[in-house]
Each structure stands twice: as C-alpha cells, then as structure tokens.
Design a protein around this motif. Structure first.
Motif, PDB file in Angstrom:
ATOM      1  N   ARG A  37       9.191  -7.478 -15.415  1.00  0.00           N
ATOM      2  CA  ARG A  37       8.762  -8.877 -15.279  1.00  0.00           C
ATOM      3  C   ARG A  37       8.339  -9.241 -13.853  1.00  0.00           C
ATOM      4  N   GLU A  38       8.245  -8.256 -12.963  1.00  0.00           N
ATOM      5  CA  GLU A  38       7.722  -8.523 -11.625  1.00  0.00           C
ATOM      6  C   GLU A  38       6.214  -8.323 -11.625  1.00  0.00           C
ATOM      7  N   ASP A  39       5.511  -9.139 -10.827  1.00  0.00           N
ATOM      8  CA  ASP A  39       4.067  -8.973 -10.692  1.00  0.00           C
ATOM      9  C   ASP A  39       3.751  -7.824  -9.754  1.00  0.00           C
ATOM     10  N   ILE A  40       2.770  -7.027 -10.171  1.00  0.00           N
ATOM     11  CA  ILE A  40       2.221  -6.001  -9.295  1.00  0.00           C
ATOM     12  C   ILE A  40       1.142  -6.631  -8.415  1.00  0.00           C
ATOM     13  N   VAL A  41       0.247  -7.346  -9.043  1.00  0.00           N
ATOM     14  CA  VAL A  41      -0.735  -8.181  -8.342  1.00  0.00           C
ATOM     15  C   VAL A  41      -0.936  -9.429  -9.194  1.00  0.00           C
ATOM     16  N   SER A  42      -1.256 -10.538  -8.543  1.00  0.00           N
ATOM     17  CA  SER A  42      -1.441 -11.800  -9.250  1.00  0.00           C
ATOM     18  C   SER A  42      -2.883 -12.269  -9.148  1.00  0.00           C
ATOM     19  N   GLU A  43      -3.290 -13.077 -10.119  1.00  0.00           N
ATOM     20  CA  GLU A  43      -4.634 -13.635 -10.094  1.00  0.00           C
ATOM     21  C   GLU A  43      -4.864 -14.385  -8.777  1.00  0.00           C
ATOM     22  N   GLY A  44      -6.001 -14.124  -8.142  1.00  0.00           N
ATOM     23  CA  GLY A  44      -6.314 -14.735  -6.862  1.00  0.00           C
ATOM     24  C   GLY A  44      -5.954 -13.882  -5.663  1.00  0.00           C
ATOM     25  N   ASP A  45      -5.126 -12.844  -5.869  1.00  0.00           N
ATOM     26  CA  ASP A  45      -4.769 -11.951  -4.763  1.00  0.00           C
ATOM     27  C   ASP A  45      -5.988 -11.156  -4.296  1.00  0.00           C
ATOM     28  N   GLU A  46      -5.929 -10.726  -3.057  1.00  0.00           N
ATOM     29  CA  GLU A  46      -6.930  -9.814  -2.499  1.00  0.00           C
ATOM     30  C   GLU A  46      -6.192  -8.576  -1.995  1.00  0.00           C
ATOM     31  N   PRO A  47      -5.779  -7.700  -2.915  1.00  0.00           N
ATOM     32  CA  PRO A  47      -4.949  -6.553  -2.516  1.00  0.00           C
ATOM     33  C   PRO A  47      -5.700  -5.603  -1.598  1.00  0.00           C
ATOM     34  N   GLY A  48      -4.958  -5.044  -0.656  1.00  0.00           N
ATOM     35  CA  GLY A  48      -5.557  -4.101   0.277  1.00  0.00           C
ATOM     36  C   GLY A  48      -5.448  -2.671  -0.174  1.00  0.00           C
ATOM     37  N   GLU A  49      -4.896  -2.460  -1.373  1.00  0.00           N
ATOM     38  CA  GLU A  49      -4.767  -1.115  -1.903  1.00  0.00           C
ATOM     39  C   GLU A  49      -4.973  -1.120  -3.412  1.00  0.00           C
ATOM     40  N   ILE A  50      -5.281   0.042  -3.938  1.00  0.00           N
ATOM     41  CA  ILE A  50      -5.439   0.235  -5.373  1.00  0.00           C
ATOM     42  C   ILE A  50      -4.114   0.774  -5.898  1.00  0.00           C
ATOM     43  N   HIS A  51      -3.621   0.212  -6.998  1.00  0.00           N
ATOM     44  CA  HIS A  51      -2.300   0.570  -7.514  1.00  0.00           C
ATOM     45  C   HIS A  51      -2.409   1.521  -8.704  1.00  0.00           C
ATOM     46  N   LEU A  52      -1.635   2.590  -8.642  1.00  0.00           N
ATOM     47  CA  LEU A  52      -1.567   3.588  -9.711  1.00  0.00           C
ATOM     48  C   LEU A  52      -0.171   3.565 -10.313  1.00  0.00           C
ATOM     49  N   ILE A  53      -0.095   3.555 -11.635  1.00  0.00           N
ATOM     50  CA  ILE A  53       1.203   3.625 -12.309  1.00  0.00           C
ATOM     51  C   ILE A  53       1.611   5.089 -12.443  1.00  0.00           C
ATOM     52  N   LEU A  54       2.746   5.432 -11.844  1.00  0.00           N
ATOM     53  CA  LEU A  54       3.283   6.787 -11.954  1.00  0.00           C
ATOM     54  C   LEU A  54       4.268   6.899 -13.112  1.00  0.00           C
ATOM     55  N   SER A  55       5.023   5.835 -13.358  1.00  0.00           N
ATOM     56  CA  SER A  55       5.944   5.810 -14.503  1.00  0.00           C
ATOM     57  C   SER A  55       6.172   4.367 -14.915  1.00  0.00           C
TER      58      SER A  55
END
Length: 262
Positions: A37-55
């Motif tokens: 239930r935690e956000d990885i990225v939220s609408e409107g964010d400007e993430p500086g990295e690309i996120h990969l799901i490992l598990s």
C-alpha cells in the motif's frame, strides 16, 4: 532464479554476456524495499530514476477527484514501472505496491546510456514497452465487450502466462497476492459481482483458490471460457539466437505467482 528483467528481455532479443552483466550492475546499485500500500511513484511526480520490480506485485492506478479509482495494470517482477518517464518526465498516473516490493532504481543518466549505446538492450526494452501497450488495448476490450465472467477468466489467464515468462509459476499453480477488491478494480466490477464470478469459476472447477495460491486445472478450458487469444502477448515468437534479431516471448504455462486473498 535468473534475473527477472534479463529473463523477460531475452524473450525479445538475445543479450550478450556483457549486456547481461551491465543490466545486473545497473539494477543492483539502488535497491530498496517498500511495504504493501505504499506508493512507488505518484501522479504528478517527476522521478529522477526508472523503477524496476525485482520481487512482489504492484499496480498502475488513477483516481477521480471524488476518490473513485481504477487499476490500470498489474506490475510483476521484471516489469519497469515508469519507462514512459524516460521521455515524458511527469507521471500521469500512480504506481503503488500491492505486496512488499523490492525495487531497483535506475538513474535517468544510466538508463539513457542503455538506450543510446547498447542496441540490443534498447531493442528489447522498446519491444517490452510495445507489449505493455498491447496489454492495455486488451484490457480496454475486456471492459467494453467481455462479460464479467469472461473478464475475470481473461485476467487470470494473462497473469498466469506473464508470471510464466519470468519463472514464477509451478506446474499449474501460482501465487496470487491480490484481494478481491483489487481484482474488482481491475475488471470494472463491484466487489459483490466479482465474488459471485469467483464462486462460479470454482463451481465449474476452472480455478482452485487456496491460501493465496491459484491453481488452474485446465488452462485451455479457462482460456476458452475467457475467449482468450494470447496473440497480444506475442508468445508464439521465441527470441532468435542471433545478435540482431528481436523476437517476442514464448509463454509456457506454469504456475507460481502471488496469491488471492479471499
């Protein structure tokens, strides 16, 4: 088990040993774990990295101003959460964890190097992005044309096959770690209607659900009930062994994903 991203990308293009080592390195330098239930990225964010799901499992979602929302996609190990932000920069939807998730963050500069200087990796990443778009089109068709019963059957078939590509199935079973409420959001059904459809599937012996484990006794029968044509997943084209060919994934049927909370 093989690295989930490498295993997924090799469905499209054969990667050299150097390519594989590079991917292992760039996906091991910024690893973190987040809770359900935690956000990885939220609408409107400007993430500086690309996120990969490992598990673990995550999902894409959008919400209306009054709080109503929908799940737009389930994200599994080997999936990139925000590949589009390599070019678009600002998130137009949110990505949240459904279970405990282990993430690798790939800084934008490193990702740009992968795309510009490593042709086979770039080819495989764009092929993967095109499959994601094909899945989105199929979900649109589900919501507009398939019955509630067919939608649920179709979703279970798709998840099972996608898990198979990254080695997360065992025989005819897989973990399915999502609640009925999340399945309802993904299929556009009310929770009551979703529960009724699950009971029908169980009564017909199309699925067995126990301890967050999904077992599909006969995948072909379930696919028939779903009007499921796996062409959109491009499972019929195995990656060629050549350095330049970009092929699309083959999907063997197996079972081991995350479970269903009932």
């Amino acid at each position: 088990m093989a690295h989930p991203l490498i295993r997924k990308l090799e469905q499209f293009t054969r990667l050299s040993a150097d390519d594989q080592r590079l991917l292992e390195r760039v996906t091991s330098e910024h690893v973190r774990r987040i809770g359900p239930r935690e956000d990885i990225v939220s609408e409107g964010d400007e993430p500086g990295e690309i996120h990969l799901i490992l598990s673990g499992w995550a999902c894409r979602s959008k919400q209306l101003e009054d709080g109503r929302g929908a799940i737009l996609a389930f994200l599994l190990p080997g999936d990139l959460c925000d590949l589009d932000n390599f070019l678009l920069r600002t998130m137009d939807h949110s990505v949240g964890a459904l279970t405990a998730v282990t993430l690798a963050g790939i800084p934008r500069s490193l990702f740009e190097d992968l795309m510009l200087n490593h042709a086979r990796i770039a080819q495989a990443l764009w092929s993967s992005a095109l499959i994601d778009a094909a899945i989105q089109r199929e979900w649109t068709l589900n919501l507009s044309q398939r019955t509630a019963y067919e939608r649920l059957c179709h979703l279970l078939c798709e998840l099972f096959l996608r898990l198979r590509t990254v080695g997360l199935t065992q025989g005819s079973s897989c973990e399915l770690p999502v609640t009925q409420a999340k399945l309802a959001e993904a299929t556009g059904l009310t929770l009551v209607h979703l529960n009724r459809m699950l009971q029908e599937l169980r009564a017909a012996n199309l699925v067995v659900l126990k301890s967050k484990t999904l077992t599909i006794p006969n995948l072909e029968v379930l696919m028939s009930a779903a009007l499921f044509n796996p062409a959109y997943l491009h499972l019929d084209q195995a990656g060629e062994a050549s350095d330049t060919a970009a092929a699309v994934p083959i999907l063997a049927l197996d079972e081991r994903s995350d479970g269903l909370q009932l």
